[in-house]
Design an enzyme around this catalytic site. Structure first.
Site, PDB file in Angstrom:
ATOM      1  N   HIS A 130       0.826  -1.208   0.000  1.00  0.00           N
ATOM      2  CA  HIS A 130       0.000   0.000   0.000  1.00  0.00           C
ATOM      3  C   HIS A 130       0.862   1.261   0.000  1.00  0.00           C
ATOM      4  O   HIS A 130       0.589   2.207  -0.752  1.00  0.00           O
ATOM      5  CB  HIS A 130      -0.914   0.004   1.224  1.00  0.00           C
ATOM      6  N   GLU A 131       1.890   1.272   0.820  1.00  0.00           N
ATOM      7  CA  GLU A 131       2.714   2.470   0.970  1.00  0.00           C
ATOM      8  C   GLU A 131       3.540   2.782  -0.274  1.00  0.00           C
ATOM      9  O   GLU A 131       3.796   3.953  -0.567  1.00  0.00           O
ATOM     10  CB  GLU A 131       3.650   2.309   2.170  1.00  0.00           C
ATOM     11  N   SER A 132       3.971   1.758  -0.983  1.00  0.00           N
ATOM     12  CA  SER A 132       4.909   1.980  -2.099  1.00  0.00           C
ATOM     13  C   SER A 132       4.305   1.702  -3.466  1.00  0.00           C
ATOM     14  O   SER A 132       5.035   1.583  -4.450  1.00  0.00           O
ATOM     15  CB  SER A 132       6.142   1.079  -1.915  1.00  0.00           C
TER      16      SER A 132
ATOM     17  N   ARG B 146      -5.787  -1.445   2.756  1.00  0.00           N
ATOM     18  CA  ARG B 146      -4.715  -2.182   3.432  1.00  0.00           C
ATOM     19  C   ARG B 146      -5.236  -3.529   3.934  1.00  0.00           C
ATOM     20  O   ARG B 146      -4.587  -4.564   3.770  1.00  0.00           O
ATOM     21  CB  ARG B 146      -4.184  -1.362   4.612  1.00  0.00           C
TER      22      ARG B 146
END
Length: 248
Positions: free
Chosen positions: A98-100, A227
């Site tokens: 999710h973050e990248s 997420r």
């Protein structure tokens, strides 16, 4: 374990702690409870490339993650039974996906000059400036941000991340290590071992995505649900029950 063996283990732990400069908890030091199965026995390179992170950039590769999960992060996905290990892998993979953007982004996206300058909090130990670089916007798989995180993570790893945050962008091993540092030091490892995926989201971006956050919004809620969706999918791929505490 015999009493003499405990003494040897304790001395070895002390030596490792000093060597790594660990002022708090050193996650490479675990006397008991490490699984005989390395996490890579559950996720092959092919699965990493094709199932979990299809389309990932070459910078973020399987071998670099394996290298990063050595000392001082030897407890990552290595404690408890196979299901515990799989849940931690699924949770970590879900969060970094999710973050990248699925391991396709090395830097925080759409972060203009004002955005970059904003990640500077007053700190005597880890000073920064909003007037000139280096700036501490999100970098790496978990998008490490803020001067105090760069400083503390750099101290732990023995790398000058506060002075040269670009080190995260130049080494995939270092990039994964920053994600693992955040994961272990901010309670994510303990939370997922107790079956609480939602708490890992709270640690990473709870202010925006969890109902208790001061800047929570419906948009943030959708990010939190995304997420959790990745986590469910990855648990299914690994053949493990995700549990109940998926949201925050």
């Amino acid at each position: 374990m015999a009493s003499g063996d405990h003494v040897v283990v304790a001395l070895a732990a002390l030596i490792l702690s000093v060597a790594h400069g660990a002022s708090a908890r050193d996650w490479s030091i675990v006397e008991d409870g490490l699984s005989a199965n390395h996490w890579s026995s559950f996720v092959s390179q092919e699965a990493f490339d094709r199932t979990f992170f299809p389309g990932h950039i070459g910078f973020y590769n399987y071998d670099s993650l394996k290298a990063a999960t050595g000392a001082p992060f030897g407890a990552f996905a290595m404690q408890g039974g196979p299901d515990d290990q799989k849940r931690e892998l699924a949770a970590f993979f879900a969060q970094i996906k999710h973050e990248s953007g699925g391991l396709t982004q090395q830097f925080e996206q759409n972060c203009n000059e004002e955005c970059k300058k904003s990640y500077c909090a007053p700190s005597d130990r880890y000073p920064c400036s909003r007037d000139h670089p280096p700036y501490y916007m999100g970098r790496g798989p978990i998008q490490l941000s803020w001067n105090y995180n760069y400083g503390a993570c750099g101290d732990y790893l023995g790398k000058a991340l506060l002075r040269d945050p670009g080190l995260i962008s130049n080494s995939a091993v270092t990039a994964f290590q920053t994600a693992l540092w955040f994961w272990m030091q901010n309670g994510c490892h303990d939370s997922i071992r107790s079956g609480n995926f939602g708490a890992t989201t709270r640690a990473i971006n709870g202010d925006l995505e969890c109902r208790s956050g001061s800047h929570w919004s419906e948009q943030g809620r959708q990010q939190m649900l995304a997420r959790a969706g990745y986590y469910r999918t990855f648990c299914r791929e690994l053949g493990v029950d995700p549990g109940n505490n998926l949201e925050c």
